[in-house]
Design a protein around this motif. Sequence first.
Motif, PDB file in Angstrom:
ATOM      1  N   VAL A 245      -7.723 -10.422  26.451  1.00 23.74           N
ATOM      2  CA  VAL A 245      -6.805  -9.314  26.757  1.00 23.74           C
ATOM      3  C   VAL A 245      -7.509  -7.989  26.445  1.00 23.74           C
ATOM      4  O   VAL A 245      -7.974  -7.771  25.330  1.00 23.74           O
ATOM      5  CB  VAL A 245      -5.510  -9.433  25.926  1.00 23.74           C
ATOM      6  CG1 VAL A 245      -4.549  -8.318  26.277  1.00 23.74           C
ATOM      7  CG2 VAL A 245      -4.855 -10.792  26.150  1.00 23.74           C
TER       8      VAL A 245
ATOM      9  N   VAL B 151      -0.385  -9.743  20.710  1.00 22.14           N
ATOM     10  CA  VAL B 151      -1.513 -10.205  21.530  1.00 22.14           C
ATOM     11  C   VAL B 151      -2.066 -11.479  20.906  1.00 22.14           C
ATOM     12  O   VAL B 151      -2.190 -11.563  19.687  1.00 22.14           O
ATOM     13  CB  VAL B 151      -2.658  -9.164  21.529  1.00 22.14           C
ATOM     14  CG1 VAL B 151      -3.662  -9.469  22.615  1.00 22.14           C
ATOM     15  CG2 VAL B 151      -2.137  -7.771  21.659  1.00 22.14           C
TER      16      VAL B 151
ATOM     17  N   LEU C  37       0.835  -1.212   0.000  1.00 20.80           N
ATOM     18  CA  LEU C  37       0.000   0.000   0.000  1.00 20.80           C
ATOM     19  C   LEU C  37       0.863   1.252   0.000  1.00 20.80           C
ATOM     20  O   LEU C  37       0.592   2.192  -0.729  1.00 20.80           O
ATOM     21  CB  LEU C  37      -0.923  -0.010   1.224  1.00 20.80           C
ATOM     22  CG  LEU C  37      -2.055  -1.039   1.167  1.00 20.80           C
ATOM     23  CD1 LEU C  37      -2.371  -1.584   2.530  1.00 20.80           C
ATOM     24  CD2 LEU C  37      -3.299  -0.440   0.536  1.00 20.80           C
TER      25      LEU C  37
ATOM     26  N   MET D 250      -7.287  -4.052  25.850  1.00 19.54           N
ATOM     27  CA  MET D 250      -6.234  -3.142  25.386  1.00 19.54           C
ATOM     28  C   MET D 250      -5.923  -2.074  26.440  1.00 19.54           C
ATOM     29  O   MET D 250      -4.818  -1.557  26.505  1.00 19.54           O
ATOM     30  CB  MET D 250      -6.621  -2.491  24.049  1.00 19.54           C
ATOM     31  CG  MET D 250      -6.731  -3.470  22.913  1.00 19.54           C
ATOM     32  SD  MET D 250      -5.248  -4.481  22.662  1.00 19.54           S
ATOM     33  CE  MET D 250      -5.963  -6.122  22.613  1.00 19.54           C
TER      34      MET D 250
ATOM     35  N   GLU E 184       0.405  -0.916  15.002  1.00 20.73           N
ATOM     36  CA  GLU E 184       0.537  -1.041  13.540  1.00 20.73           C
ATOM     37  C   GLU E 184      -0.489  -1.997  12.941  1.00 20.73           C
ATOM     38  O   GLU E 184      -0.361  -2.399  11.791  1.00 20.73           O
ATOM     39  CB  GLU E 184       1.956  -1.487  13.171  1.00 20.73           C
ATOM     40  CG  GLU E 184       3.004  -0.407  13.371  1.00 20.73           C
ATOM     41  CD  GLU E 184       4.225  -0.553  12.446  1.00 20.73           C
ATOM     42  OE1 GLU E 184       4.093  -1.094  11.341  1.00 20.73           O
ATOM     43  OE2 GLU E 184       5.298  -0.123  12.859  1.00 20.73           O
ATOM     44  N   GLY E 185      -1.480  -2.418  13.678  1.00 20.49           N
ATOM     45  CA  GLY E 185      -2.528  -3.256  13.090  1.00 20.49           C
ATOM     46  C   GLY E 185      -2.496  -4.667  13.638  1.00 20.49           C
ATOM     47  O   GLY E 185      -1.807  -4.926  14.620  1.00 20.49           O
ATOM     48  N   GLY E 186      -3.280  -5.581  13.037  1.00 18.48           N
ATOM     49  CA  GLY E 186      -4.218  -5.342  11.941  1.00 18.48           C
ATOM     50  C   GLY E 186      -5.533  -4.757  12.425  1.00 18.48           C
ATOM     51  O   GLY E 186      -5.637  -4.095  13.459  1.00 18.48           O
TER      52      GLY E 186
ATOM     53  N   ARG F  36      -4.871 -17.810  21.121  1.00 23.19           N
ATOM     54  CA  ARG F  36      -4.578 -19.211  20.800  1.00 23.19           C
ATOM     55  C   ARG F  36      -3.114 -19.578  20.965  1.00 23.19           C
ATOM     56  O   ARG F  36      -2.785 -20.770  20.980  1.00 23.19           O
ATOM     57  CB  ARG F  36      -5.006 -19.503  19.356  1.00 23.19           C
ATOM     58  CG  ARG F  36      -6.492 -19.341  19.119  1.00 23.19           C
ATOM     59  CD  ARG F  36      -6.851 -19.707  17.691  1.00 23.19           C
ATOM     60  NE  ARG F  36      -6.344 -18.763  16.725  1.00 23.19           N
ATOM     61  CZ  ARG F  36      -5.721 -19.113  15.588  1.00 23.19           C
ATOM     62  NH1 ARG F  36      -5.503 -20.372  15.296  1.00 23.19           N
ATOM     63  NH2 ARG F  36      -5.305 -18.176  14.748  1.00 23.19           N
TER      64      ARG F  36
ATOM     65  N   GLY G 141      -1.133  -7.409  16.022  1.00 24.90           N
ATOM     66  CA  GLY G 141      -1.890  -8.594  16.404  1.00 24.90           C
ATOM     67  C   GLY G 141      -1.202  -9.867  15.927  1.00 24.90           C
ATOM     68  O   GLY G 141      -0.347  -9.850  15.031  1.00 24.90           O
TER      69      GLY G 141
ATOM     70  N   THR H 284      -8.345  -5.913  13.739  1.00 26.54           N
ATOM     71  CA  THR H 284      -8.984  -6.201  15.030  1.00 26.54           C
ATOM     72  C   THR H 284      -8.326  -5.369  16.138  1.00 26.54           C
ATOM     73  O   THR H 284      -8.999  -4.911  17.060  1.00 26.54           O
ATOM     74  CB  THR H 284      -8.898  -7.695  15.429  1.00 26.54           C
ATOM     75  OG1 THR H 284      -7.544  -8.046  15.627  1.00 26.54           O
ATOM     76  CG2 THR H 284      -9.506  -8.600  14.387  1.00 26.54           C
TER      77      THR H 284
HETATM   78  N1  NAP Z   1      -1.917  -2.215   5.745  1.00 22.58           N
HETATM   79  C1  NAP Z   1      -1.399  -2.186   6.941  1.00 22.58           C
HETATM   80  O1  NAP Z   1      -0.857  -1.174   7.373  1.00 22.58           O
HETATM   81  C2  NAP Z   1      -1.478  -3.398   7.797  1.00 22.58           C
HETATM   82  C3  NAP Z   1      -0.905  -3.388   9.074  1.00 22.58           C
HETATM   83  C4  NAP Z   1      -1.011  -4.523   9.858  1.00 22.58           C
HETATM   84  C5  NAP Z   1      -1.685  -5.643   9.359  1.00 22.58           C
HETATM   85  N2  NAP Z   1      -2.216  -5.614   8.120  1.00 22.58           N
HETATM   86  C6  NAP Z   1      -2.962  -6.772   7.607  1.00 22.58           C
HETATM   87  O2  NAP Z   1      -4.016  -7.056   8.487  1.00 22.58           O
HETATM   88  C7  NAP Z   1      -4.302  -8.452   8.443  1.00 22.58           C
HETATM   89  C8  NAP Z   1      -4.455  -8.965   9.860  1.00 22.58           C
HETATM   90  O3  NAP Z   1      -5.427  -8.221  10.511  1.00 22.58           O
HETATM   91  P1  NAP Z   1      -6.455  -8.939  11.465  1.00 22.58           P
HETATM   92  O4  NAP Z   1      -7.372  -7.888  11.974  1.00 22.58           O
HETATM   93  O5  NAP Z   1      -7.026 -10.127  10.769  1.00 22.58           O
HETATM   94  O6  NAP Z   1      -5.542  -9.535  12.609  1.00 22.58           O
HETATM   95  P2  NAP Z   1      -4.610  -8.854  13.733  1.00 22.58           P
HETATM   96  O7  NAP Z   1      -5.303  -7.673  14.311  1.00 22.58           O
HETATM   97  O8  NAP Z   1      -3.232  -8.693  13.206  1.00 22.58           O
HETATM   98  O9  NAP Z   1      -4.554 -10.039  14.775  1.00 22.58           O
HETATM   99  C9  NAP Z   1      -5.730 -10.624  15.263  1.00 22.58           C
HETATM  100  C10 NAP Z   1      -5.331 -11.692  16.260  1.00 22.58           C
HETATM  101  O10 NAP Z   1      -4.738 -11.061  17.398  1.00 22.58           O
HETATM  102  C11 NAP Z   1      -5.151 -11.723  18.571  1.00 22.58           C
HETATM  103  N3  NAP Z   1      -6.001 -10.817  19.339  1.00 22.58           N
HETATM  104  C12 NAP Z   1      -6.623  -9.694  18.920  1.00 22.58           C
HETATM  105  N4  NAP Z   1      -7.269  -9.126  19.941  1.00 22.58           N
HETATM  106  C13 NAP Z   1      -7.051  -9.894  21.027  1.00 22.58           C
HETATM  107  C14 NAP Z   1      -7.449  -9.809  22.382  1.00 22.58           C
HETATM  108  N5  NAP Z   1      -8.208  -8.797  22.843  1.00 22.58           N
HETATM  109  N6  NAP Z   1      -7.052 -10.774  23.232  1.00 22.58           N
HETATM  110  C15 NAP Z   1      -6.270 -11.803  22.792  1.00 22.58           C
HETATM  111  N7  NAP Z   1      -5.852 -11.934  21.513  1.00 22.58           N
HETATM  112  C16 NAP Z   1      -6.252 -10.982  20.647  1.00 22.58           C
HETATM  113  C17 NAP Z   1      -5.872 -12.972  18.126  1.00 22.58           C
HETATM  114  O11 NAP Z   1      -4.824 -13.888  17.925  1.00 22.58           O
HETATM  115  P3  NAP Z   1      -4.923 -15.503  17.940  1.00 22.58           P
HETATM  116  O12 NAP Z   1      -5.651 -15.836  16.673  1.00 22.58           O
HETATM  117  O13 NAP Z   1      -3.493 -15.921  17.926  1.00 22.58           O
HETATM  118  O14 NAP Z   1      -5.643 -15.914  19.166  1.00 22.58           O
HETATM  119  C18 NAP Z   1      -6.482 -12.518  16.809  1.00 22.58           C
HETATM  120  O15 NAP Z   1      -6.815 -13.575  15.964  1.00 22.58           O
HETATM  121  C19 NAP Z   1      -3.122  -9.119   7.763  1.00 22.58           C
HETATM  122  O16 NAP Z   1      -3.564  -9.610   6.527  1.00 22.58           O
HETATM  123  C20 NAP Z   1      -2.124  -8.014   7.556  1.00 22.58           C
HETATM  124  O17 NAP Z   1      -1.500  -8.105   6.317  1.00 22.58           O
HETATM  125  C21 NAP Z   1      -2.127  -4.528   7.324  1.00 22.58           C
END
Ligand code: NAP
Length: 219
Positions: free
Chosen positions: A124, A75, A17, A126, A144-146, A78, A39, A148
Amino acid sequence: MSIDGYLDSASGERLTLSNDADLDRVDAERAECDAILVGATTVRNDNPRLLVRDQTRRDQRVARGLKPSPVKVTVTCRAQLDPCAQFFATGESEKLVYCATPGVADARSRLSAVATVVEGGPVVSMRTLSQDLHERGVRRLMVEGGGTIHTQFLTAGLADELQLVVAPFFVGDGRARRFVDDGCFPFHPGRRAELAEVRRIGEVVLLRYALSDRFGEAS
Ligand SMILES: NC(=O)c1ccc[n+]([C@@H]2O[C@H](COP(=O)([O-])OP(=O)(O)OC[C@H]3O[C@@H](n4cnc5c(N)ncnc54)[C@H](OP(=O)(O)O)[C@@H]3O)[C@@H](O)[C@H]2O)c1
């Protein structure tokens, strides 16, 4: 994010991006932070190093008595994280894994050689995580993301500043990861966020929003 608000494609292939100038700007932001959080899915999918890349910035941090790069934080519930991932395998700074209680034993057996596993409660929060980081000396945290993670910080009103970079294309696929999920955000049509800066960086645009009174502090 893309013009239509996506962080990634749905294909599984990493989507570029930002441009080089923006990545360098992000590197400068990283260098000013005490810790960087992503995450667990981002650790698994993108395998990021999360290091300050520019040697001058690294040297300046060391001259200030800091590690070359900020503390890395993730964070998980699993605990399915690979200890050989670049998040754990690169850099001299501390790595912290906030893990929901049911996964802590698993996380410790898998990761204790490469990271500090912190028990984060049933899920967890935040806010609790931020307070714990504060107790560990972190004053400026870069998230820095993602999506969630963005959603949880923003809906909880924990972010002081939002830096949103818009890339000039659409993803156009609802299966892809959006910048945020649905949620109850503190900024809405009745309470607008303050737009603090708009900066063109080549073909991308940086929008900086001031989300709290602490905006701009300690930067
Ligand atoms: N464009 C950008 O700037 C940018 C930046 C960062 C990421 N991304 C993209 O974003 C995508 C990932 O985003 P996402 O939203 O799917 O995932 P994410 O936010 O990176 O991670 C989500 C995971 O974090 C854990 N988690 C989140 N909240 C939690 C909580 N309150 N307590 C415990 N664990 C928690 C869980 O892990 P477990 O599944 O291990 O339990 C959950 O499945 C990727 O494809 C990446 O390429 C893009």
